[in-house]
Each structure stands twice: as C-alpha cells, then as structure tokens.
Motif scaffolding. Sequence first.
Motif, PDB file in Angstrom:
ATOM      1  N   UNK A  18      45.949  22.934  32.006  1.00 18.52           N
ATOM      2  CA  UNK A  18      44.753  23.849  31.081  1.00 18.52           C
ATOM      3  C   UNK A  18      43.573  22.710  32.723  1.00 18.52           C
ATOM      4  N   UNK A  19      43.409  22.208  33.001  1.00 16.61           N
ATOM      5  CA  UNK A  19      42.752  21.828  33.910  1.00 16.61           C
ATOM      6  C   UNK A  19      43.619  22.485  34.905  1.00 16.61           C
ATOM      7  N   UNK A  20      44.119  23.058  35.520  1.00 17.43           N
ATOM      8  CA  UNK A  20      44.393  23.510  36.589  1.00 17.43           C
ATOM      9  C   UNK A  20      44.436  25.297  36.524  1.00 17.43           C
ATOM     10  N   UNK A  21      44.366  25.424  35.736  1.00 15.24           N
ATOM     11  CA  UNK A  21      43.647  26.775  34.751  1.00 15.24           C
ATOM     12  C   UNK A  21      41.955  26.956  34.761  1.00 15.24           C
ATOM     13  N   UNK A  22      41.647  25.532  34.731  1.00  8.60           N
ATOM     14  CA  UNK A  22      39.916  25.612  35.278  1.00  8.60           C
ATOM     15  C   UNK A  22      40.185  25.771  36.452  1.00  8.60           C
ATOM     16  N   UNK A  23      40.334  24.800  37.575  1.00  7.09           N
ATOM     17  CA  UNK A  23      40.445  24.901  38.124  1.00  7.09           C
ATOM     18  C   UNK A  23      40.743  26.091  39.675  1.00  7.09           C
ATOM     19  N   UNK A  24      41.530  27.053  39.270  1.00  7.44           N
ATOM     20  CA  UNK A  24      41.632  28.267  39.782  1.00  7.44           C
ATOM     21  C   UNK A  24      40.529  29.251  39.164  1.00  7.44           C
ATOM     22  N   UNK A  25      39.838  29.303  37.350  1.00 11.40           N
ATOM     23  CA  UNK A  25      38.869  29.724  37.403  1.00 11.40           C
ATOM     24  C   UNK A  25      37.318  29.612  38.531  1.00 11.40           C
ATOM     25  N   UNK A  26      37.490  28.402  38.349  1.00 12.94           N
ATOM     26  CA  UNK A  26      36.290  27.926  39.870  1.00 12.94           C
ATOM     27  C   UNK A  26      36.198  28.204  41.258  1.00 12.94           C
ATOM     28  N   UNK A  27      37.964  28.498  42.031  1.00 13.03           N
ATOM     29  CA  UNK A  27      37.748  28.982  42.716  1.00 13.03           C
ATOM     30  C   UNK A  27      38.224  30.482  42.914  1.00 13.03           C
ATOM     31  N   UNK A  28      38.439  31.277  41.304  1.00 14.05           N
ATOM     32  CA  UNK A  28      37.888  32.869  41.548  1.00 14.05           C
ATOM     33  C   UNK A  28      36.828  33.241  41.344  1.00 14.05           C
ATOM     34  N   UNK A  29      36.139  31.748  40.633  1.00 15.96           N
ATOM     35  CA  UNK A  29      34.547  32.591  41.106  1.00 15.96           C
ATOM     36  C   UNK A  29      33.891  31.998  42.164  1.00 15.96           C
ATOM     37  N   UNK A  30      34.554  31.906  43.623  1.00 15.58           N
ATOM     38  CA  UNK A  30      34.017  31.519  44.144  1.00 15.58           C
ATOM     39  C   UNK A  30      34.511  32.531  45.936  1.00 15.58           C
ATOM     40  N   UNK A  31      35.916  33.296  45.737  1.00 17.15           N
ATOM     41  CA  UNK A  31      36.305  33.549  46.241  1.00 17.15           C
ATOM     42  C   UNK A  31      36.894  35.495  45.689  1.00 17.15           C
ATOM     43  N   UNK A  32      36.799  35.344  44.573  1.00 20.68           N
ATOM     44  CA  UNK A  32      37.497  36.523  43.734  1.00 20.68           C
ATOM     45  C   UNK A  32      38.745  36.169  43.850  1.00 20.68           C
ATOM     46  N   UNK A  33      39.055  37.368  43.507  1.00 14.92           N
ATOM     47  CA  UNK A  33      41.153  37.258  43.645  1.00 14.92           C
ATOM     48  C   UNK A  33      41.239  36.320  41.695  1.00 14.92           C
ATOM     49  N   UNK A  34      42.609  35.491  42.289  1.00 19.35           N
ATOM     50  CA  UNK A  34      43.266  34.761  41.426  1.00 19.35           C
ATOM     51  C   UNK A  34      42.958  32.514  41.619  1.00 19.35           C
ATOM     52  N   UNK A  35      41.962  33.001  42.566  1.00 17.77           N
ATOM     53  CA  UNK A  35      41.202  31.212  43.387  1.00 17.77           C
ATOM     54  C   UNK A  35      42.053  31.110  44.097  1.00 17.77           C
ATOM     55  N   UNK A  36      43.790  31.212  43.755  1.00 13.70           N
ATOM     56  CA  UNK A  36      45.089  30.269  45.110  1.00 13.70           C
ATOM     57  C   UNK A  36      46.518  30.552  44.762  1.00 13.70           C
ATOM     58  N   UNK A  37      46.978  31.907  45.292  1.00 15.44           N
ATOM     59  CA  UNK A  37      48.235  32.237  45.271  1.00 15.44           C
ATOM     60  C   UNK A  37      49.081  31.323  46.037  1.00 15.44           C
ATOM     61  N   UNK A  38      48.855  30.048  46.230  1.00 14.76           N
ATOM     62  CA  UNK A  38      49.700  29.404  47.325  1.00 14.76           C
ATOM     63  C   UNK A  38      50.885  29.193  46.097  1.00 14.76           C
ATOM     64  N   UNK A  39      52.069  29.190  46.084  1.00 13.33           N
ATOM     65  CA  UNK A  39      53.365  28.856  45.493  1.00 13.33           C
ATOM     66  C   UNK A  39      53.026  27.153  45.521  1.00 13.33           C
ATOM     67  N   UNK A  40      53.398  27.133  43.985  1.00 12.77           N
ATOM     68  CA  UNK A  40      53.408  25.751  44.018  1.00 12.77           C
ATOM     69  C   UNK A  40      53.816  25.328  42.827  1.00 12.77           C
ATOM     70  N   UNK A  41      55.126  24.188  42.723  1.00  9.85           N
ATOM     71  CA  UNK A  41      55.856  23.831  41.510  1.00  9.85           C
ATOM     72  C   UNK A  41      55.740  22.877  41.204  1.00  9.85           C
TER      73      UNK A  41
END
Length: 152
Positions: A18-41
């Motif tokens: 949930x916190x990571x999703x909030x992070x990605x929303x913040x990045x998306x607001x700044x940059x557009x798209x999904x925020x960060x597409x870096x592959x992470x496992x």
Amino acid sequence: MHDFKINSVGFDDPAVQLLVAENLRDLSERYGGTGDDTPIAASDFAPPNGDFLVAVDGDELIASAGWRRHGDDAELKRMFTTKAARGRGVARRMLTAIEESAAAAGCKRVILETGDRQPEAIALYESAGYVRIEDFGYYKGHPDVLSYAKPL
C-alpha cells in the motif's frame, strides 16, 4: 512529533505494498505514466542481497526505502516519505539506516536514480554526501534521470 521506529520488513507485505502504491502515485503525478517501470521483485530485497525498511509511527507506515545488490553496490529503491510525515527528518534517518544495512552486508557504496522533478530528494542526497555518477540501470539515458553514489 511522535518518535518513529525503523523496521526491516518483507517487500511483499500487504501494508508495505500500500505504501509502495502511494509512492508510485506520487511519482506518476510528477512524471506521468505509472511512475516507475523498473522491474522489481520481493526477492531483490531479501538479505543478504538486499533489505527493505519502513518507518513506523504508532501503527502507521510513514516511509519506506530498500536496497538491492548491484555488483559491489547497493542500489537504493522505493525511497519515499508520506506527505503527512515530510519535514520531520524521516527521510534522512531512513537513508542512514539503508547505508548502515548495506555496509553491514559488505556493499562498497550506495547508488541511486532519482528524477529532476524531485528537488527535495536531490537536496537530501547531495546534503548527505551523494555525488552525480554516470547513469545506470533501467532509466539509463533517460533525459529526466539523475544518478548518484556515495561510498560506504
């Protein structure tokens, strides 16, 4: 200000996601798209080749940061502080905890990518001794990316 604790957690923990999703929303607001597409496992952050940390204030997660092994380096990922917790020194303490964790695992330096639309992150990293390096990783060559490193 409440004091907060920093804990090592599993990246795949539902509260962490949930916190990571909030992070990605913040990045998306700044940059557009999904925020960060870096592959992470989740396994990227499994000791001894990584760690994922959260700051906890009461029962609320207020910040996150992880590192994963990149050769002799620790690559910082998912560094984020919630809007409500900003300005309290949380990010600086998280960054120090990441550096300590990576050093304990034998890493020689911390490397990271950030973006030119994150002035608060750039200011934090530079004030903590990080210097610009040649771009690496998923966003290498992207015009908005800024890469940094700090020896441990």
